[in-house]
Motif scaffolding. Structure first.
Motif, PDB file in Angstrom:
ATOM      1  N   UNK A   7       0.835  -1.204   0.000  1.00 42.14           N
ATOM      2  CA  UNK A   7       0.000   0.000   0.000  1.00 42.14           C
ATOM      3  C   UNK A   7       0.862   1.243   0.000  1.00 42.14           C
ATOM      4  N   UNK A   8       0.200   2.360  -0.216  1.00 45.08           N
ATOM      5  CA  UNK A   8       0.810   3.671  -0.030  1.00 45.08           C
ATOM      6  C   UNK A   8      -0.207   4.523   0.709  1.00 45.08           C
ATOM      7  N   UNK A   9       0.321   5.469   1.451  1.00 50.80           N
ATOM      8  CA  UNK A   9      -0.603   6.365   2.140  1.00 50.80           C
ATOM      9  C   UNK A   9      -0.117   7.799   2.063  1.00 50.80           C
ATOM     10  N   UNK A  10      -1.088   8.697   2.086  1.00 45.43           N
ATOM     11  CA  UNK A  10      -0.851  10.137   2.060  1.00 45.43           C
ATOM     12  C   UNK A  10      -1.547  10.727   3.270  1.00 45.43           C
ATOM     13  N   UNK A  11      -0.762  11.303   4.156  1.00 49.16           N
ATOM     14  CA  UNK A  11      -1.308  11.831   5.396  1.00 49.16           C
ATOM     15  C   UNK A  11      -1.218  13.347   5.429  1.00 49.16           C
ATOM     16  N   UNK A  12      -2.196  13.946   6.056  1.00 47.63           N
ATOM     17  CA  UNK A  12      -2.184  15.375   6.343  1.00 47.63           C
ATOM     18  C   UNK A  12      -1.878  15.546   7.818  1.00 47.63           C
ATOM     19  N   UNK A  13      -1.049  16.534   8.135  1.00 45.41           N
ATOM     20  CA  UNK A  13      -0.829  16.894   9.530  1.00 45.41           C
ATOM     21  C   UNK A  13      -2.055  17.673   9.977  1.00 45.41           C
ATOM     22  N   UNK A  14      -2.806  17.102  10.920  1.00 48.55           N
ATOM     23  CA  UNK A  14      -4.056  17.701  11.377  1.00 48.55           C
ATOM     24  C   UNK A  14      -3.832  18.678  12.535  1.00 48.55           C
ATOM     25  N   UNK A  96      16.301  15.310   7.267  1.00 48.93           N
ATOM     26  CA  UNK A  96      15.983  16.524   6.519  1.00 48.93           C
ATOM     27  C   UNK A  96      16.912  16.716   5.318  1.00 48.93           C
ATOM     28  N   UNK A  97      16.342  17.239   4.254  1.00 43.42           N
ATOM     29  CA  UNK A  97      17.142  17.601   3.088  1.00 43.42           C
ATOM     30  C   UNK A  97      17.682  19.014   3.294  1.00 43.42           C
ATOM     31  N   UNK A  98      18.929  19.231   2.941  1.00 49.71           N
ATOM     32  CA  UNK A  98      19.537  20.554   3.086  1.00 49.71           C
ATOM     33  C   UNK A  98      18.829  21.576   2.210  1.00 49.71           C
ATOM     34  N   UNK A  99      18.432  22.681   2.826  1.00 51.12           N
ATOM     35  CA  UNK A  99      17.850  23.784   2.086  1.00 51.12           C
ATOM     36  C   UNK A  99      16.451  23.575   1.560  1.00 51.12           C
ATOM     37  N   UNK A 100      15.786  22.481   1.966  1.00 51.52           N
ATOM     38  CA  UNK A 100      14.422  22.199   1.513  1.00 51.52           C
ATOM     39  C   UNK A 100      13.537  21.912   2.716  1.00 51.52           C
ATOM     40  N   UNK A 101      12.225  22.134   2.583  1.00 53.31           N
ATOM     41  CA  UNK A 101      11.314  21.804   3.685  1.00 53.31           C
ATOM     42  C   UNK A 101      10.871  20.338   3.649  1.00 53.31           C
ATOM     43  N   UNK A 102      11.743  19.471   3.139  1.00 53.44           N
ATOM     44  CA  UNK A 102      11.431  18.050   2.957  1.00 53.44           C
ATOM     45  C   UNK A 102      12.247  17.209   3.936  1.00 53.44           C
ATOM     46  N   UNK A 103      11.578  16.220   4.544  1.00 55.44           N
ATOM     47  CA  UNK A 103      12.248  15.254   5.408  1.00 55.44           C
ATOM     48  C   UNK A 103      12.025  13.881   4.791  1.00 55.44           C
ATOM     49  N   UNK A 104      13.107  13.182   4.450  1.00 52.35           N
ATOM     50  CA  UNK A 104      13.001  11.821   3.928  1.00 52.35           C
ATOM     51  C   UNK A 104      12.742  10.871   5.095  1.00 52.35           C
ATOM     52  N   UNK A 136       3.874  22.001   3.166  1.00 49.63           N
ATOM     53  CA  UNK A 136       2.466  21.722   2.846  1.00 49.63           C
ATOM     54  C   UNK A 136       1.754  20.909   3.933  1.00 49.63           C
ATOM     55  N   UNK A 137       2.518  20.335   4.881  1.00 48.06           N
ATOM     56  CA  UNK A 137       1.920  19.494   5.910  1.00 48.06           C
ATOM     57  C   UNK A 137       1.476  18.148   5.389  1.00 48.06           C
ATOM     58  N   UNK A 138       2.110  17.657   4.318  1.00 52.21           N
ATOM     59  CA  UNK A 138       1.734  16.387   3.685  1.00 52.21           C
ATOM     60  C   UNK A 138       2.850  15.355   3.868  1.00 52.21           C
ATOM     61  N   UNK A 139       2.429  14.099   4.036  1.00 49.00           N
ATOM     62  CA  UNK A 139       3.369  12.988   4.197  1.00 49.00           C
ATOM     63  C   UNK A 139       2.966  11.888   3.232  1.00 49.00           C
ATOM     64  N   UNK A 140       3.955  11.306   2.542  1.00 47.91           N
ATOM     65  CA  UNK A 140       3.688  10.188   1.628  1.00 47.91           C
ATOM     66  C   UNK A 140       4.642   9.041   1.962  1.00 47.91           C
ATOM     67  N   UNK A 141       4.095   7.831   2.032  1.00 49.58           N
ATOM     68  CA  UNK A 141       4.896   6.616   2.265  1.00 49.58           C
ATOM     69  C   UNK A 141       4.425   5.520   1.317  1.00 49.58           C
ATOM     70  N   UNK A 142       5.383   4.788   0.743  1.00 50.20           N
ATOM     71  CA  UNK A 142       5.140   3.550   0.019  1.00 50.20           C
ATOM     72  C   UNK A 142       5.606   2.416   0.924  1.00 50.20           C
ATOM     73  N   UNK A 143       4.757   1.385   1.127  1.00 49.22           N
ATOM     74  CA  UNK A 143       5.069   0.296   2.047  1.00 49.22           C
ATOM     75  C   UNK A 143       5.173  -1.035   1.302  1.00 49.22           C
TER      76      UNK A 143
END
Length: 146
Positions: A7-14, A96-104, A136-143
Motif C-alpha cells: 500500500x501507499x498512504x498520504x497523510x495530512x498533519x491535522x 531533513x534535506x539541506x535547504x528544503x522543507x522536505x524530510x526523507x 504543505x503538511x503532507x506525508x507520503x509513504x510507500x510500504x
C-alpha cells in the motif's frame, strides 16, 4: 529476495501538540533544538490504497534529538473500505534535506488484525519509505512486504 508493494498512504498533519518549543520554528532552523531534545505529538489522517484501501488516522510521537535526528513513533488505525480495522505501528527516522522543507522518511511498519480478510498482515513487518513536506503538511509513504 523480493519485495511486494502492499500500500501507499498520504497523510495530512491535522494538529501538533508542542512541549515547550515551536515545532515549525525548530524544524526551520529558527529555534535551536533543546539540549535534552524535543517532543511533539503530531495527529495525522489520510487515505491508504493498495491491498488495503481506506483511511488511516493516528498520532506520531515525534522526538527530535539534540543532534538533529528525528525519531518517528507512529500509532494509528487503518479502517478499510469494507469496515475492517487494522492496528498500525511504525518506528523510523526522518532525515531533513539541506535547504528544503522536505524530510526523507524510513520506517518499519507492524500491522495486526483479527479480520480474516487481512490476516496476511500479521505474518511479517512491512518497510516503508517516503517523505514529509513541512511546507504543505503532507506525508507520503510507500510500504512493502519483504
Amino acid at each position: 529476495m523480493s519485495y511486494e508493494k502492499i500500500f501507499e498512504y498520504d497523510l495530512d498533519i491535522m494538529s501538533v501538540i508542542e512541549y515547550g518549543v515551536n515545532m515549525q520554528a525548530m524544524l526551520a532552523g529558527q529555534e535551536s533544538v533543546p539540549l535534552h531534545g524535543a517532543q511533539f505529538d503530531v495527529t495525522l489522517a489520510g487515505p491508504i490504497k493498495g491491498r488495503m484501501t481506506g483511511t488511516i488516522r493516528g498520532i506520531d510521537y515525534l522526538r527530535v534529538r539534540a543532534d538533529g535526528r528525528r525519531e518517528l513513533d507512529l500509532r494509528a488505525t487503518i479502517e478499510t473500505e469494507d469496515g475492517s480495522r487494522v492496528a498500525f505501528s511504525a518506528d523510523g527516522v526522518g532525515t531533513p534535506r539541506d535547504g528544503e522543507p522536505i524530510v526523507d522518511l524510513a520506517v518499519k511498519i507492524d500491522l495486526a488484525t483479527a479480520a480474516a480478510a487481512y490476516a496476511w498482515v500479521n505474518a511479517r513487518p512491512a518497510w516503508g519509505a517516503g517523505y514529509a513536506n513541512l511546507a504543505t503538511g503532507k506525508i507520503h509513504i510507500d510500504a512493502y512486504l519483504h
